[in-house]
Structure formats: C-alpha cells, structure tokens
Write an enzyme that holds these catalytic residues in place. Sequence first.
Site, mmCIF file in Angstrom:
data_model
loop_
_atom_site.group_PDB
_atom_site.id
_atom_site.type_symbol
_atom_site.label_atom_id
_atom_site.label_comp_id
_atom_site.label_asym_id
_atom_site.label_seq_id
_atom_site.Cartn_x
_atom_site.Cartn_y
_atom_site.Cartn_z
ATOM 1 N N TYR A 137 46.583 -7.752 26.186
ATOM 2 C CA TYR A 137 46.241 -6.446 26.752
ATOM 3 C C TYR A 137 44.723 -6.294 26.652
ATOM 4 O O TYR A 137 44.184 -6.012 25.592
ATOM 5 C CB TYR A 137 46.982 -5.363 25.957
ATOM 6 C CG TYR A 137 46.731 -3.929 26.354
ATOM 7 C CD1 TYR A 137 46.021 -3.579 27.502
ATOM 8 C CD2 TYR A 137 47.247 -2.897 25.573
ATOM 9 C CE1 TYR A 137 45.808 -2.259 27.841
ATOM 10 C CE2 TYR A 137 47.044 -1.564 25.899
ATOM 11 C CZ TYR A 137 46.325 -1.248 27.030
ATOM 12 O OH TYR A 137 46.115 0.065 27.362
ATOM 13 N N THR B 278 48.673 4.986 26.649
ATOM 14 C CA THR B 278 49.339 6.196 27.136
ATOM 15 C C THR B 278 50.362 6.703 26.128
ATOM 16 O O THR B 278 50.541 7.908 25.960
ATOM 17 C CB THR B 278 50.021 5.918 28.487
ATOM 18 O OG1 THR B 278 49.028 5.495 29.433
ATOM 19 C CG2 THR B 278 50.727 7.147 29.026
ATOM 20 N N LYS C 251 47.667 -7.878 30.737
ATOM 21 C CA LYS C 251 47.523 -6.515 31.244
ATOM 22 C C LYS C 251 46.018 -6.296 31.277
ATOM 23 O O LYS C 251 45.368 -6.150 30.248
ATOM 24 C CB LYS C 251 48.189 -5.471 30.349
ATOM 25 C CG LYS C 251 48.007 -4.061 30.925
ATOM 26 C CD LYS C 251 48.434 -2.958 29.984
ATOM 27 C CE LYS C 251 48.080 -1.605 30.636
ATOM 28 N NZ LYS C 251 48.265 -0.476 29.713
ATOM 29 N N GLY D 297 45.582 -2.711 35.381
ATOM 30 C CA GLY D 297 45.773 -1.472 34.644
ATOM 31 C C GLY D 297 44.922 -0.293 35.061
ATOM 32 O O GLY D 297 44.867 0.709 34.355
ATOM 33 N N GLU E 158 43.799 3.727 39.906
ATOM 34 C CA GLU E 158 43.020 4.267 41.028
ATOM 35 C C GLU E 158 42.427 3.195 41.933
ATOM 36 O O GLU E 158 41.970 3.490 43.039
ATOM 37 C CB GLU E 158 41.905 5.186 40.510
ATOM 38 C CG GLU E 158 40.842 4.501 39.665
ATOM 39 C CD GLU E 158 41.194 4.424 38.195
ATOM 40 O OE1 GLU E 158 40.267 4.250 37.379
ATOM 41 O OE2 GLU E 158 42.390 4.537 37.850
#
Length: 313
Positions: free
Chosen positions: A150, A59, A180, A205, A208
């Site tokens: 990650y 992001t 993550k 992560g 939704e």
Amino acid sequence: MEDHVLEMAMCKSRLSGLVAATFTPMTNDNEINLSVIGQYVDYLVKIQGVRKIFVNGTTGEGMSLSVEERKLVAEEWIKQGKGKLDQVIIHVGALSIKESQELAEHAAKCRASGIAVISPFFFKPQSADVLVEYLKKVASSAPGVPFYYYHLPEMTGVSFNVVDLLDGIERKIPTFQGLKFTSSDLLDFGLCVNNYKDKFDFLFGKDEILLSAIVLGATGAVGSTYNYIGKLYNQMLMDIERGDYKLAGERQAVVQEFIGYVSKLGFGVAENKTTMILISDIPLGPPRLPLLKCSEKKEAEILAKLKTLGWLS
C-alpha cells in the site's frame, strides 16, 4: 509442485474493478460499532454494485484502532460478506512489525482474500531494499495469502519510486500480488504498469483521477468514494469498455466537481464519512480522535452540493 499450487490459488484472487475502502462504523462514544456492517455490505452490493472491499485502511482509520479492534472489524466484514462479497482485503500495516505480523496471521486464519501493508512512517525504512525486507517479514506471517504493498507517500513520507521496489520482488515475496498505489505520480505508476503489467495487479487509489490511471493500465481501483458513488464509477468503467472515453470523461468530471468543492472545505476522513452517511443513511458515527467530527456548517454545505448533483435518493 507446491509453487504451482500456490500460483493457481493466487490467480483466483486477482483483483480488478472497484474496491471500496470501507469506513469503520463508530458509536458516538468512539467505540467500534459492528452491528451495522451487515447493512453496510448489503448497501455496497445492492445499491452501489461494489463487491470488493479494503478494510482497516486510511478511510477505515485502521491506524487509530487497537490491534484487537482491527481483528474484530476484519472478522465482522468477512463474516457479513460471506456469499455476498467477492473479495475482502485486510490492511495489516502497523508501526510495530510484530503487530503487523499478528494481524497478518489473523487475516489468514479468517480466510481474508488478501492482505495489504503500508510502510512504517515513524521509524522509516531508509532504502527501497529495507522496505522490501520489511514487507517480506510481514508477508511470511500469512503464507499463501495474496500480498499487496500500500503506497501512500503523502501520509507516510516514504516516497521511493515504486518501480524500483518491483524488480525481482516476487522472488523475495512469493505471495506478492500487486500495489495499492495512492499517489498522483503518474510517471511512477505508468512505469510500474509498463514494466510489470503481466505479473501484478495495479490498483489506483486517487478516485478523482482514476480515468487517467485506467488509460495508463490500472487493473482496478481502491477508494473511499466507491462506497457511495460506486454505481457512477461502474458506469464509467462500462463506458471505457465500450470505448466511449468522452462519456467516461464526463462522469469523471462530475466526481472532480464534487471532490474539488469539498476539498476547499477540507476533505478528510470526517467529511468523507459524513458524505457516506448522507447518501447511504447508514449510521457510521464520527471519526476517532485526533480526527474531529465534521462541523454542522461543512455538513450543510456537503448536503447542498449532493442535492445539486442529484446524488441523494
């Protein structure tokens, strides 16, 4: 004795709850804009109730920033967050292990709460053992700093089952704190939690489908939408604490309605950043090439949806 001290220090840094994956503010000339980060911190804390952040990740366009820019952005978040944010995790992954180690050392000097590393994705590790060895080399550059892997196979193409990485990883990487996990593979995620829930933090992560991950045992979540609807997600977490999964599901459904709608338009960093600007009114600027600025047409459609959902104050 040293191991005991390290263990005590690590326990103070356990991650849980919402962690906002922050955007990197840019000027219209695509230079980093550190001047609005103080305003950004206050917005997260006072409006969204989010006090933990993940800096220079996907992001935050971390892979599109220079090493020096990444250092400046990390320093500013830590400086502005002092006394306001609970934890600042710095992503230090890079294509060059030397750059990743340099960023890890810098994060340690800045007293980051933790560091995270994505797998290299041009020359990829050929096995889970090689990936662990790579992570070990980076983690050793920041001894004593909690370390997170990650996992983002959609972007890296590195899709080893994470549960296979975790077997004995704490012996190879003493600072290893958790994951993550940014993947829809709930089978792999569930196995990770079931086998190692007493050892590590499991941060999901995919905003939704967070509710599904919480049911499986996620200890927290790192995501972009927590920047601008963290308040809604905090309400969902409180619903779960009360055992009201029906109301929690309704809140998750609202998020899915929004993400599903915008995904049809193309819900990348640019559209996500535009959403943040529309809701927060913080001048975050455009993304950096090769990402393109959100078109006026898309922005108008996102704005209309936000109004329908009542997310604009």
